[in-house]
Design a protein around this motif. Structure first.
Motif, PDB file in Angstrom:
ATOM      1  N   TYR A  30       0.841  -1.205   0.000  1.00  0.00           N
ATOM      2  CA  TYR A  30       0.000   0.000   0.000  1.00  0.00           C
ATOM      3  C   TYR A  30       0.876   1.255   0.000  1.00  0.00           C
ATOM      4  O   TYR A  30       0.559   2.243  -0.660  1.00  0.00           O
ATOM      5  CB  TYR A  30      -0.917   0.010   1.227  1.00  0.00           C
ATOM      6  CG  TYR A  30      -2.088  -0.948   1.107  1.00  0.00           C
ATOM      7  CD1 TYR A  30      -3.026  -0.802   0.085  1.00  0.00           C
ATOM      8  CD2 TYR A  30      -2.268  -1.980   2.016  1.00  0.00           C
ATOM      9  CE1 TYR A  30      -4.102  -1.676  -0.025  1.00  0.00           C
ATOM     10  CE2 TYR A  30      -3.346  -2.851   1.918  1.00  0.00           C
ATOM     11  CZ  TYR A  30      -4.257  -2.700   0.895  1.00  0.00           C
ATOM     12  OH  TYR A  30      -5.322  -3.558   0.779  1.00  0.00           O
ATOM     13  N   TYR A  41     -11.995   1.262  -7.971  1.00  0.00           N
ATOM     14  CA  TYR A  41     -13.064   1.264  -6.965  1.00  0.00           C
ATOM     15  C   TYR A  41     -14.056   2.406  -7.234  1.00  0.00           C
ATOM     16  O   TYR A  41     -15.154   2.415  -6.681  1.00  0.00           O
ATOM     17  CB  TYR A  41     -12.491   1.456  -5.558  1.00  0.00           C
ATOM     18  CG  TYR A  41     -11.853   0.224  -4.957  1.00  0.00           C
ATOM     19  CD1 TYR A  41     -12.527  -0.991  -4.918  1.00  0.00           C
ATOM     20  CD2 TYR A  41     -10.575   0.286  -4.405  1.00  0.00           C
ATOM     21  CE1 TYR A  41     -11.941  -2.114  -4.345  1.00  0.00           C
ATOM     22  CE2 TYR A  41      -9.989  -0.835  -3.823  1.00  0.00           C
ATOM     23  CZ  TYR A  41     -10.673  -2.024  -3.799  1.00  0.00           C
ATOM     24  OH  TYR A  41     -10.111  -3.137  -3.232  1.00  0.00           O
ATOM     25  N   CYS A  80     -10.594  -5.539   7.338  1.00  0.00           N
ATOM     26  CA  CYS A  80      -9.703  -5.869   6.207  1.00  0.00           C
ATOM     27  C   CYS A  80     -10.148  -5.097   4.967  1.00  0.00           C
ATOM     28  O   CYS A  80     -10.125  -5.621   3.848  1.00  0.00           O
ATOM     29  CB  CYS A  80      -9.698  -7.363   5.905  1.00  0.00           C
ATOM     30  SG  CYS A  80      -9.166  -8.400   7.268  1.00  0.00           S
ATOM     31  N   GLU A  86     -14.945  -1.341  -0.329  1.00  0.00           N
ATOM     32  CA  GLU A  86     -16.275  -1.699   0.149  1.00  0.00           C
ATOM     33  C   GLU A  86     -16.990  -0.454   0.694  1.00  0.00           C
ATOM     34  O   GLU A  86     -18.200  -0.290   0.535  1.00  0.00           O
ATOM     35  CB  GLU A  86     -16.201  -2.764   1.256  1.00  0.00           C
ATOM     36  CG  GLU A  86     -15.652  -4.092   0.808  1.00  0.00           C
ATOM     37  CD  GLU A  86     -14.140  -4.188   0.934  1.00  0.00           C
ATOM     38  OE1 GLU A  86     -13.430  -3.339   0.331  1.00  0.00           O
ATOM     39  OE2 GLU A  86     -13.642  -5.084   1.607  1.00  0.00           O
ATOM     40  N   ASP A 102      -8.482  -1.490   8.574  1.00  0.00           N
ATOM     41  CA  ASP A 102      -7.474  -2.395   8.025  1.00  0.00           C
ATOM     42  C   ASP A 102      -6.281  -2.349   8.977  1.00  0.00           C
ATOM     43  O   ASP A 102      -6.169  -1.406   9.757  1.00  0.00           O
ATOM     44  CB  ASP A 102      -7.040  -1.940   6.620  1.00  0.00           C
ATOM     45  CG  ASP A 102      -6.336  -3.043   5.837  1.00  0.00           C
ATOM     46  OD1 ASP A 102      -7.012  -3.732   5.036  1.00  0.00           O
ATOM     47  OD2 ASP A 102      -5.117  -3.241   6.026  1.00  0.00           O
ATOM     48  N   PHE A 103      -5.395  -3.371   8.942  1.00  0.00           N
ATOM     49  CA  PHE A 103      -4.223  -3.290   9.818  1.00  0.00           C
ATOM     50  C   PHE A 103      -3.077  -2.509   9.194  1.00  0.00           C
ATOM     51  O   PHE A 103      -2.059  -2.277   9.832  1.00  0.00           O
ATOM     52  CB  PHE A 103      -3.798  -4.661  10.352  1.00  0.00           C
ATOM     53  CG  PHE A 103      -3.073  -5.608   9.421  1.00  0.00           C
ATOM     54  CD1 PHE A 103      -3.026  -5.410   8.057  1.00  0.00           C
ATOM     55  CD2 PHE A 103      -2.429  -6.732   9.949  1.00  0.00           C
ATOM     56  CE1 PHE A 103      -2.369  -6.309   7.231  1.00  0.00           C
ATOM     57  CE2 PHE A 103      -1.764  -7.627   9.136  1.00  0.00           C
ATOM     58  CZ  PHE A 103      -1.741  -7.416   7.777  1.00  0.00           C
ATOM     59  N   ASN A 124      -6.694  -4.527  13.856  1.00  0.00           N
ATOM     60  CA  ASN A 124      -6.323  -5.897  13.540  1.00  0.00           C
ATOM     61  C   ASN A 124      -7.591  -6.746  13.575  1.00  0.00           C
ATOM     62  O   ASN A 124      -8.245  -6.826  14.624  1.00  0.00           O
ATOM     63  CB  ASN A 124      -5.303  -6.386  14.573  1.00  0.00           C
ATOM     64  CG  ASN A 124      -4.900  -7.834  14.347  1.00  0.00           C
ATOM     65  OD1 ASN A 124      -5.283  -8.451  13.357  1.00  0.00           O
ATOM     66  ND2 ASN A 124      -4.135  -8.374  15.278  1.00  0.00           N
ATOM     67  N   ALA A 125      -7.909  -7.406  12.464  1.00  0.00           N
ATOM     68  CA  ALA A 125      -9.163  -8.165  12.386  1.00  0.00           C
ATOM     69  C   ALA A 125      -9.221  -9.326  13.379  1.00  0.00           C
ATOM     70  O   ALA A 125     -10.295  -9.814  13.702  1.00  0.00           O
ATOM     71  CB  ALA A 125      -9.357  -8.683  10.965  1.00  0.00           C
ATOM     72  N   ARG A 141     -14.651  -8.507   3.040  1.00  0.00           N
ATOM     73  CA  ARG A 141     -14.543  -9.114   1.700  1.00  0.00           C
ATOM     74  C   ARG A 141     -13.068  -9.446   1.460  1.00  0.00           C
ATOM     75  O   ARG A 141     -12.201  -8.574   1.595  1.00  0.00           O
ATOM     76  CB  ARG A 141     -15.026  -8.163   0.610  1.00  0.00           C
ATOM     77  CG  ARG A 141     -14.817  -8.782  -0.790  1.00  0.00           C
ATOM     78  CD  ARG A 141     -15.319  -7.907  -1.893  1.00  0.00           C
ATOM     79  NE  ARG A 141     -14.552  -6.680  -2.030  1.00  0.00           N
ATOM     80  CZ  ARG A 141     -14.818  -5.723  -2.914  1.00  0.00           C
ATOM     81  NH1 ARG A 141     -15.866  -5.834  -3.694  1.00  0.00           N
ATOM     82  NH2 ARG A 141     -14.057  -4.642  -2.992  1.00  0.00           N
ATOM     83  N   HIS A 146      -6.775 -14.129   4.712  1.00  0.00           N
ATOM     84  CA  HIS A 146      -5.397 -13.640   4.876  1.00  0.00           C
ATOM     85  C   HIS A 146      -4.930 -13.759   6.325  1.00  0.00           C
ATOM     86  O   HIS A 146      -3.763 -13.534   6.620  1.00  0.00           O
ATOM     87  CB  HIS A 146      -5.292 -12.171   4.433  1.00  0.00           C
ATOM     88  CG  HIS A 146      -5.386 -12.016   2.945  1.00  0.00           C
ATOM     89  ND1 HIS A 146      -4.300 -12.154   2.115  1.00  0.00           N
ATOM     90  CD2 HIS A 146      -6.442 -11.768   2.138  1.00  0.00           C
ATOM     91  CE1 HIS A 146      -4.684 -11.996   0.852  1.00  0.00           C
ATOM     92  NE2 HIS A 146      -5.978 -11.760   0.842  1.00  0.00           N
ATOM     93  N   LEU A 147      -5.845 -14.082   7.219  1.00  0.00           N
ATOM     94  CA  LEU A 147      -5.482 -14.154   8.637  1.00  0.00           C
ATOM     95  C   LEU A 147      -4.928 -15.536   8.968  1.00  0.00           C
ATOM     96  O   LEU A 147      -5.419 -16.530   8.456  1.00  0.00           O
ATOM     97  CB  LEU A 147      -6.717 -13.914   9.526  1.00  0.00           C
ATOM     98  CG  LEU A 147      -7.572 -12.675   9.256  1.00  0.00           C
ATOM     99  CD1 LEU A 147      -8.729 -12.629  10.248  1.00  0.00           C
ATOM    100  CD2 LEU A 147      -6.731 -11.421   9.344  1.00  0.00           C
TER     101      LEU A 147
HETATM  102  C1  SAM Z   1      -6.995  -9.016  -0.584  1.00  0.00           C
HETATM  103  S1  SAM Z   1      -7.004  -7.546   0.355  1.00  0.00           S
HETATM  104  C2  SAM Z   1      -8.743  -7.135   0.287  1.00  0.00           C
HETATM  105  C3  SAM Z   1      -9.005  -5.664   0.404  1.00  0.00           C
HETATM  106  C4  SAM Z   1     -10.488  -5.290   0.289  1.00  0.00           C
HETATM  107  N1  SAM Z   1     -11.265  -5.956   1.304  1.00  0.00           N
HETATM  108  C5  SAM Z   1     -11.062  -5.598  -1.072  1.00  0.00           C
HETATM  109  O1  SAM Z   1     -11.810  -6.582  -1.200  1.00  0.00           O
HETATM  110  O2  SAM Z   1     -10.763  -4.875  -2.020  1.00  0.00           O
HETATM  111  C6  SAM Z   1      -6.811  -8.132   2.028  1.00  0.00           C
HETATM  112  C7  SAM Z   1      -6.755  -7.018   3.050  1.00  0.00           C
HETATM  113  O3  SAM Z   1      -6.692  -7.584   4.358  1.00  0.00           O
HETATM  114  C8  SAM Z   1      -5.839  -6.766   5.151  1.00  0.00           C
HETATM  115  N2  SAM Z   1      -5.400  -7.583   6.291  1.00  0.00           N
HETATM  116  C9  SAM Z   1      -4.646  -8.704   6.294  1.00  0.00           C
HETATM  117  N3  SAM Z   1      -4.473  -9.158   7.554  1.00  0.00           N
HETATM  118  C10 SAM Z   1      -5.147  -8.306   8.364  1.00  0.00           C
HETATM  119  C11 SAM Z   1      -5.363  -8.254   9.763  1.00  0.00           C
HETATM  120  N4  SAM Z   1      -4.819  -9.138  10.613  1.00  0.00           N
HETATM  121  N5  SAM Z   1      -6.128  -7.249  10.263  1.00  0.00           N
HETATM  122  C12 SAM Z   1      -6.680  -6.312   9.435  1.00  0.00           C
HETATM  123  N6  SAM Z   1      -6.482  -6.310   8.102  1.00  0.00           N
HETATM  124  C13 SAM Z   1      -5.739  -7.302   7.568  1.00  0.00           C
HETATM  125  C14 SAM Z   1      -4.730  -6.362   4.201  1.00  0.00           C
HETATM  126  O4  SAM Z   1      -4.014  -5.227   4.620  1.00  0.00           O
HETATM  127  C15 SAM Z   1      -5.539  -6.108   2.924  1.00  0.00           C
HETATM  128  O5  SAM Z   1      -5.979  -4.785   2.859  1.00  0.00           O
END
Ligand code: SAM
Length: 288
Positions: A30, A41, A80, A86, A102-103, A124-125, A141, A146-147
């Motif tokens: 980013y 978007y 996230c 979104e 987002d984190f 942090n999600a 979404r 990703h977690l």
């Molecule tokens: C594939 S991107 C999706 C972005 C958005 N939701 C979309 O659909 O366009 C995954 C996102 O998850 C975020 N992310 C990953 N691990 C995270 C966490 N532990 N807490 C918060 N955000 C996280 C990343 O920074 C990234 O922005």
């Protein structure tokens, strides 16, 4: 642990313990990007909108229908949510109380510029630093997979949502096995592709909220970025045709293949019998 985290039904890890490599990779991605890189978007082009927003549309329309409510009735937290794609969709759909999280602080800075009317915060999600039931709807979404602990992410969404959760993520099944990959490896970031099912969602939700009334549903869907890739190859110079092609693929393919679809559109509605329209709540209160 913060004060708000102490009262959580599940124990939460601190933001400082978030997975380092993953965080660094997203932060870098980013940080190196330009606001222009996220213009898809915002563009009005119907083909882009259809491919990007289709599943959000499906989930949100269904949520409004089963709760007999309107977008302005809902305070929404997106987790996230990256640079706020979104959030943009929700604002255009008529939602007025939106928080994007987002984190990655770099993603949040871009989101603040892109969507100044939306509240943005670093969260942090896996450990949302907000109180129980503090938003009506919590939405994700393409984030939970990703977690390192996707189910913990879902537990957090259920804890923070007073009324509903919407999760658009990969769905387990034959189509996913054929089209998908086991691990995603991208620019220093790696994640296992965690895939949901309705049964799994039901077990996670009921373990957490026990016998409280709840509506759980998966609007499982066929949806793949290769549809866009093919459409672009065939009709690069004709946006209208491109839109027609994508629309036709999902219109024809959907009824045939949604039931084995590669996308999970999971909806959880707590207390489904309770009116969700704020105006109704107010009328009820005034009458009593
Ligand atoms: C594939 S991107 C999706 C972005 C958005 N939701 C979309 O659909 O366009 C995954 C996102 O998850 C975020 N992310 C990953 N691990 C995270 C966490 N532990 N807490 C918060 N955000 C996280 C990343 O920074 C990234 O922005």
């Amino acid at each position: 642990m913060t004060e708000s985290a102490k009262s959580h039904k599940i124990s939460a890890i601190g933001v400082d313990q978030m997975p380092e490599l993953q965080h660094k990779a997203f932060e870098q991605r980013y940080g190196q990007s330009d606001d222009k890189d996220w213009s898809w978007y915002d563009v009005a082009d119907p083909a882009t909108r259809l491919q990007t927003d289709r599943l959000l549309h499906r989930g949100i329309d269904r949520l409004m229908a089963i709760t007999d409510s309107h977008p302005e009735d809902w305070r929404v937290l997106v987790v996230c949510g990256g640079v706020g794609g979104e959030a943009t969709y929700l604002r255009k759909k008529g939602f007025t109380q939106i928080t994007n999280s987002d984190f990655s602080s770099s993603a949040i800075e871009i989101a603040q510029r892109r969507e100044p009317s939306v509240t943005s915060m670093v969260l942090n999600a896996e450990a949302l630093d907000v109180p129980d039931d503090s938003y009506d709807l919590v939405l994700v979404r393409a984030g939970l997979h990703h977690l390192p602990r996707p189910v913990l992410g879902m537990n957090e969404m259920i804890r923070v949502a007073s009324k509903a959760v919407l999760a658009i993520e990969p769905n387990e099944g034959v189509l996913a096995k054929l089209l998908g990959q086991e691990f995603e490896v991208e620019e220093g970031e790696i994640n296992y592709v965690f895939r949901w099912t309705n049964e799994l969602l039901e077990q996670v939700v009921k373990s957490q909220i026990l016998q409280d009334p709840v509506h759980i549903e998966n609007l499982r869907s066929l949806h793949h970025h290769k549809v866009w890739v093919v459409a672009e190859k065939l009709f690069a110079d004709n946006p209208e045709r491109m839109h027609q092609f994508i629309d036709a693929v999902y219109r024809i393919g959907g009824p045939l293949l949604d039931r084995v679809g590669n996308h999970f559109v999971g909806l959880v509605v707590k207390d489904p019998a309770v009116p969700h329209r704020r105006s109704l709540d107010l009328t009820d209160r005034a009458a009593s």
